[in-house]
Design a protein around this motif. Structure first.
Motif, PDB file in Angstrom:
ATOM      1  N   LEU A  23      16.252  64.430 -22.596  1.00 54.39           N
ATOM      2  CA  LEU A  23      16.950  65.710 -22.536  1.00 54.39           C
ATOM      3  C   LEU A  23      18.063  65.725 -21.500  1.00 54.39           C
ATOM      4  CD1 LEU A  23      14.050  68.305 -22.939  1.00 54.39           C
ATOM      5  CD2 LEU A  23      15.591  67.390 -24.675  1.00 54.39           C
ATOM      6  N   GLY A  24      18.285  64.639 -20.807  1.00 49.95           N
ATOM      7  CA  GLY A  24      19.393  64.555 -19.862  1.00 49.95           C
ATOM      8  C   GLY A  24      19.108  65.151 -18.502  1.00 49.95           C
ATOM      9  N   VAL A  25      17.873  65.606 -18.261  1.00 48.11           N
ATOM     10  CA  VAL A  25      17.545  66.259 -16.992  1.00 48.11           C
ATOM     11  C   VAL A  25      17.607  65.258 -15.843  1.00 48.11           C
ATOM     12  CG1 VAL A  25      15.790  67.559 -15.735  1.00 48.11           C
ATOM     13  CG2 VAL A  25      16.139  67.973 -18.177  1.00 48.11           C
ATOM     14  N   ASN A  26      16.975  64.103 -16.020  1.00 46.36           N
ATOM     15  CA  ASN A  26      16.990  63.094 -14.962  1.00 46.36           C
ATOM     16  C   ASN A  26      18.402  62.591 -14.681  1.00 46.36           C
ATOM     17  OD1 ASN A  26      14.260  63.278 -14.685  1.00 46.36           O
ATOM     18  ND2 ASN A  26      13.773  61.303 -15.599  1.00 46.36           N
ATOM     19  N   MET A  27      19.196  62.395 -15.728  1.00 45.49           N
ATOM     20  CA  MET A  27      20.553  61.903 -15.523  1.00 45.49           C
ATOM     21  C   MET A  27      21.433  62.958 -14.860  1.00 45.49           C
ATOM     22  SD  MET A  27      22.052  59.075 -15.732  1.00 45.49           S
ATOM     23  CE  MET A  27      20.968  58.183 -16.852  1.00 45.49           C
ATOM     24  N   GLY A  28      21.163  64.228 -15.126  1.00 47.73           N
ATOM     25  CA  GLY A  28      21.881  65.292 -14.428  1.00 47.73           C
ATOM     26  C   GLY A  28      21.585  65.271 -12.941  1.00 47.73           C
TER      27      GLY A  28
ATOM     28  N   TRP B 121      17.561  68.579  -2.747  1.00 47.08           N
ATOM     29  CA  TRP B 121      18.155  69.845  -3.156  1.00 47.08           C
ATOM     30  C   TRP B 121      19.248  69.633  -4.198  1.00 47.08           C
ATOM     31  CZ3 TRP B 121      15.819  74.193  -2.266  1.00 47.08           C
ATOM     32  CH2 TRP B 121      14.999  74.337  -1.142  1.00 47.08           C
ATOM     33  N   VAL B 122      20.095  68.639  -3.962  1.00 46.90           N
ATOM     34  CA  VAL B 122      21.188  68.367  -4.900  1.00 46.90           C
ATOM     35  C   VAL B 122      20.639  67.902  -6.247  1.00 46.90           C
ATOM     36  CG1 VAL B 122      23.133  66.821  -5.345  1.00 46.90           C
ATOM     37  CG2 VAL B 122      22.893  67.887  -3.110  1.00 46.90           C
ATOM     38  N   ALA B 123      19.605  67.074  -6.223  1.00 43.92           N
ATOM     39  CA  ALA B 123      19.022  66.569  -7.467  1.00 43.92           C
ATOM     40  C   ALA B 123      18.407  67.700  -8.289  1.00 43.92           C
ATOM     41  CB  ALA B 123      17.977  65.505  -7.163  1.00 43.92           C
ATOM     42  N   ILE B 124      17.727  68.622  -7.636  1.00 43.08           N
ATOM     43  CA  ILE B 124      17.137  69.755  -8.352  1.00 43.08           C
ATOM     44  C   ILE B 124      18.229  70.616  -8.985  1.00 43.08           C
ATOM     45  CG2 ILE B 124      15.858  71.908  -8.055  1.00 43.08           C
ATOM     46  CD1 ILE B 124      14.138  70.484  -5.979  1.00 43.08           C
ATOM     47  N   ALA B 125      19.310  70.845  -8.235  1.00 39.01           N
ATOM     48  CA  ALA B 125      20.423  71.619  -8.785  1.00 39.01           C
ATOM     49  C   ALA B 125      21.049  70.906  -9.978  1.00 39.01           C
ATOM     50  CB  ALA B 125      21.479  71.862  -7.702  1.00 39.01           C
ATOM     51  N   GLY B 126      21.238  69.592  -9.876  1.00 36.16           N
ATOM     52  CA  GLY B 126      21.804  68.836 -10.985  1.00 36.16           C
ATOM     53  C   GLY B 126      20.897  68.824 -12.202  1.00 36.16           C
ATOM     54  N   ALA B 127      19.587  68.702 -11.981  1.00 35.85           N
ATOM     55  CA  ALA B 127      18.643  68.727 -13.095  1.00 35.85           C
ATOM     56  C   ALA B 127      18.661  70.075 -13.799  1.00 35.85           C
ATOM     57  CB  ALA B 127      17.232  68.415 -12.586  1.00 35.85           C
TER      58      ALA B 127
ATOM     59  N   SER C 220      23.215  62.493 -21.555  1.00 39.82           N
ATOM     60  CA  SER C 220      22.814  61.388 -20.669  1.00 39.82           C
ATOM     61  C   SER C 220      23.855  60.276 -20.677  1.00 39.82           C
ATOM     62  CB  SER C 220      21.454  60.830 -21.103  1.00 39.82           C
ATOM     63  OG  SER C 220      20.425  61.760 -20.885  1.00 39.82           O
ATOM     64  N   ALA C 221      24.369  59.949 -21.875  1.00 36.77           N
ATOM     65  CA  ALA C 221      25.393  58.902 -21.973  1.00 36.77           C
ATOM     66  C   ALA C 221      26.666  59.309 -21.236  1.00 36.77           C
ATOM     67  CB  ALA C 221      25.692  58.606 -23.435  1.00 36.77           C
ATOM     68  N   ALA C 222      27.059  60.575 -21.389  1.00 38.96           N
ATOM     69  CA  ALA C 222      28.268  61.050 -20.702  1.00 38.96           C
ATOM     70  C   ALA C 222      28.081  61.028 -19.188  1.00 38.96           C
ATOM     71  CB  ALA C 222      28.613  62.461 -21.174  1.00 38.96           C
ATOM     72  N   PHE C 223      26.916  61.495 -18.732  1.00 43.07           N
ATOM     73  CA  PHE C 223      26.654  61.493 -17.284  1.00 43.07           C
ATOM     74  C   PHE C 223      26.624  60.070 -16.738  1.00 43.07           C
ATOM     75  CE2 PHE C 223      24.313  65.846 -17.156  1.00 43.07           C
ATOM     76  CZ  PHE C 223      25.526  66.468 -17.377  1.00 43.07           C
TER      77      PHE C 223
ATOM     78  N   VAL D  48      11.865  71.449 -13.972  1.00 45.08           N
ATOM     79  CA  VAL D  48      13.112  70.980 -13.360  1.00 45.08           C
ATOM     80  C   VAL D  48      12.874  70.581 -11.913  1.00 45.08           C
ATOM     81  CG1 VAL D  48      15.350  71.787 -12.498  1.00 45.08           C
ATOM     82  CG2 VAL D  48      14.721  72.152 -14.888  1.00 45.08           C
ATOM     83  N   MET D  49      12.050  71.333 -11.194  1.00 40.46           N
ATOM     84  CA  MET D  49      11.741  70.962  -9.812  1.00 40.46           C
ATOM     85  C   MET D  49      11.040  69.611  -9.757  1.00 40.46           C
ATOM     86  SD  MET D  49      10.624  74.391  -7.757  1.00 40.46           S
ATOM     87  CE  MET D  49      10.596  73.446  -6.234  1.00 40.46           C
ATOM     88  N   LEU D  50      10.101  69.400 -10.671  1.00 35.54           N
ATOM     89  CA  LEU D  50       9.388  68.120 -10.710  1.00 35.54           C
ATOM     90  C   LEU D  50      10.347  66.974 -11.015  1.00 35.54           C
ATOM     91  CD1 LEU D  50       6.136  69.131 -12.652  1.00 35.54           C
ATOM     92  CD2 LEU D  50       6.362  68.695 -10.222  1.00 35.54           C
ATOM     93  N   CYS D  51      11.219  67.179 -12.002  1.00 38.04           N
ATOM     94  CA  CYS D  51      12.156  66.115 -12.392  1.00 38.04           C
ATOM     95  C   CYS D  51      13.170  65.829 -11.289  1.00 38.04           C
ATOM     96  CB  CYS D  51      12.892  66.507 -13.674  1.00 38.04           C
ATOM     97  SG  CYS D  51      11.836  66.690 -15.124  1.00 38.04           S
ATOM     98  N   GLY D  52      13.749  66.898 -10.736  1.00 39.95           N
ATOM     99  CA  GLY D  52      14.779  66.709  -9.725  1.00 39.95           C
ATOM    100  C   GLY D  52      14.254  66.045  -8.473  1.00 39.95           C
ATOM    101  N   ALA D  53      13.104  66.495  -7.983  1.00 41.71           N
ATOM    102  CA  ALA D  53      12.548  65.921  -6.758  1.00 41.71           C
ATOM    103  C   ALA D  53      12.137  64.466  -6.960  1.00 41.71           C
ATOM    104  CB  ALA D  53      11.349  66.747  -6.295  1.00 41.71           C
ATOM    105  N   SER D  54      11.529  64.156  -8.097  1.00 39.61           N
ATOM    106  CA  SER D  54      11.112  62.774  -8.340  1.00 39.61           C
ATOM    107  C   SER D  54      12.310  61.857  -8.525  1.00 39.61           C
ATOM    108  CB  SER D  54      10.195  62.708  -9.566  1.00 39.61           C
ATOM    109  OG  SER D  54      10.858  63.178 -10.729  1.00 39.61           O
ATOM    110  N   THR D  55      13.363  62.345  -9.187  1.00 36.70           N
ATOM    111  CA  THR D  55      14.569  61.533  -9.361  1.00 36.70           C
ATOM    112  C   THR D  55      15.260  61.274  -8.027  1.00 36.70           C
ATOM    113  OG1 THR D  55      14.905  62.405 -11.596  1.00 36.70           O
ATOM    114  CG2 THR D  55      16.802  61.384 -10.525  1.00 36.70           C
ATOM    115  N   ALA D  56      15.235  62.250  -7.129  1.00 33.44           N
ATOM    116  CA  ALA D  56      15.888  62.091  -5.833  1.00 33.44           C
ATOM    117  C   ALA D  56      15.301  60.936  -5.037  1.00 33.44           C
ATOM    118  CB  ALA D  56      15.779  63.391  -5.034  1.00 33.44           C
TER     119      ALA D  56
END
Length: 322
Positions: free
Chosen positions: A82-87, A109-115, A146-149, A233-241
Motif C-alpha cells: 500500500l506504499g505506507v512503508n515507502m512513504g 516522527w518524520v517516518a510516521i508523518a510520511g506513512a 511505492s515505485a514513484a517514491f 500507521v504509527m506501527l508502520c512509521g515507527a518500525s520503518t524509522a
C-alpha cells in the motif's frame, strides 16, 4: 497463542545463539547477564538488541498488516504494497538530505508523518472512479506509489555521496544496527499504536459486514476506520524509522493467522503480532545462516518469502476487476 509464544521464545534463543561466531551455553548465559569478557560473550551481547528489535518490528508489522486488511477489506493489503512503508522511507530520506536530520527521535516522527501522508494519498487515488477503493485499485495505487517514491529516493540519494551508502543499506530493511537506545526510543510509539489497534479490533469485526450493515448496528464507521488506520500507521512509521522498509510480513502473517484463530480481530491482531515477531526473528536467523560468515539483510529474506505468497493470493482471489 501459547504455542506461538513458545515458538517465539525458542526463536529468540536461537537468534542469540546463532551467528558468524559459534557460541556455547556458557557464553549465552554470561552474555545475557551483560558480560563481554570473551569473544563469544561479546557476540551474544551484540545479538541481544538485534533480536529484540526483530521481535518488536515483526510484531508491529504483523499487527499493522492485520489491521490494514481489516480497514480496507482487502486481502492484498500490506504496509509495503500500500506504499505506507515507502512513504515513511521517503520522508526520512528527505529529512536527512534536505534538513540534516541525524537523530533517531526525529526519524520516528518524520517516518510516521510520511506513512500517514502515503496512506491518505493511496486511499484517495484508489477511491477515484467507479466502484471506489476496490482491492485491485488499492493494490495498483499502492504499488505505483511505492515505485514513484522509490524513484524519488534514488533521485535524492544519487547526488549525495555522503549519505548514499547508509541510505541504501537502510532501504533494504534490516535489524543489524540495533541498539538498546533505539529500541527504548521506538517502543512507546509501538505500544501506543498497538493499543489503538486493539481498541478498534471489535469495530473492525463489524466493518467486515460492510459499511451499511455496520452503521445499522450502531458502529461509527468513519471513526473506527480512521482510528484503526492511525494505529496501523504509527506501527508502520515507527518500525520503518528504525529498521527500514521491511515488506511482506504484514501480508503473509494475517493470512496464516486466520487459518489458526479465525477472523475475529480481537484475537487476530495480537496473534498476528506474535507470529510477525516470530517470522522476522526466523528470517533474521536464516539470513545469518545462509550467507555465513556474512549475512543477508532480513528485508531480502522476507521479500523472498512474501513475493510468491503475494502471487498465490492474487491467483486465489481471481481478482474480479480483471
Amino acid at each position: 497463542m501459547l504455542l506461538a509464544l513458545v515458538v517465539l521464545a525458542a526463536l529468540v534463543l536461537l537468534s542469540v545463539a546463532v551467528g558468524s561466531r559459534p557460541v556455547g551455553w556458557s557464553d549465552i548465559v554470561a552474555g545475557l547477564g551483560g558480560a563481554s569478557d570473551t569473544l563469544g560473550e561479546a557476540a551474544v551481547t551484540k545479538r541481544i538488541p538485534r533480536t529484540l528489535l526483530a521481535v518488536v518490528v515483526g510484531a508491529a508489522l504483523g499487527a499493522a498488516g492485520a489491521v490494514l486488511q481489516g480497514v480496507t477489506r482487502n486481502p492484498l493489503a500490506d504496509p509495503e504494497i500500500l506504499g505506507v512503508n515507502m512513504g515513511a522511507s521517503l520522508a526520512v530520506v528527505i529529512g536527512i538530505a534536505w534538513f540534516g536530520m541525524s537523530t533517531p527521535s526525529s526519524f520516528v516522527w518524520v517516518a510516521i508523518a510520511g506513512a500517514a501522508a502515503a496512506a491518505v494519498f493511496v486511499y484517495t487515488v484508489a477511491s477515484l472512479g467507479r466502484g471506489g477503493a476496490t482491492p485491485l485499485k488499492l493494490a495498483l495505487a499502492g504499488t505505483a506509489t511505492s515505485a514513484a517514491f522509490a524513484s524519488f529516493i534514488t533521485a535524492l540519494v544519487l547526488p549525495r555521496g555522503d549519505i548514499s551508502g547508509n541510505v541504501r543499506s537502510w532501504q533494504i530493511g534490516g535489524v543489524g544496527g540495533a541498539s538498546f537506545e533505539t529500541i527504548r526510543l521506538v517502543v512507546p510509539f509501538l505500544l501506543i499504536g498497538f493499543a489503538v489497534c486493539l481498541l478498534t479490533s471489535r469495530g473492525l469485526n463489524t466493518l467486515a459486514l460492510g459499511d451499511d450493515v455496520a452503521s445499522a448496528l450502531g458502529e461509527r464507521v468513519a471513526l473506527t476506520r480512521a482510528g484503526a488506520a492511525v494505529g496501523a500507521v504509527m506501527l508502520c512509521g515507527a518500525s520503518t524509522a528504525v529498521a527500514g522498509p521491511i515488506g511482506f510480513v504484514g501480508l503473509v502473517i494475517p493470512h496464516l493467522c486466520r487459518l489458526l484463530v479465525g477472523v475475529d480481530h480481537r484475537w487476530l491482531v495480537p496473534f498476528s503480532a506474535v507470529a510477525g515477531a516470530a517470522l522476522l526473528t526466523a528470517a533474521d536467523v536464516a539470513g545469518r545462516i545462509v550467507a555465513r560468515p556474512s549475512e543477508i539483510d532480513v528485508g531480502i529474506v522476507t521479500a523472498l518469502i512474501g513475493a510468491p505468497f503475494f502471487i498465490h493470493i492474487v491467483r486465489r482471489q481471481k481478482v474480479r476487476e480483471l
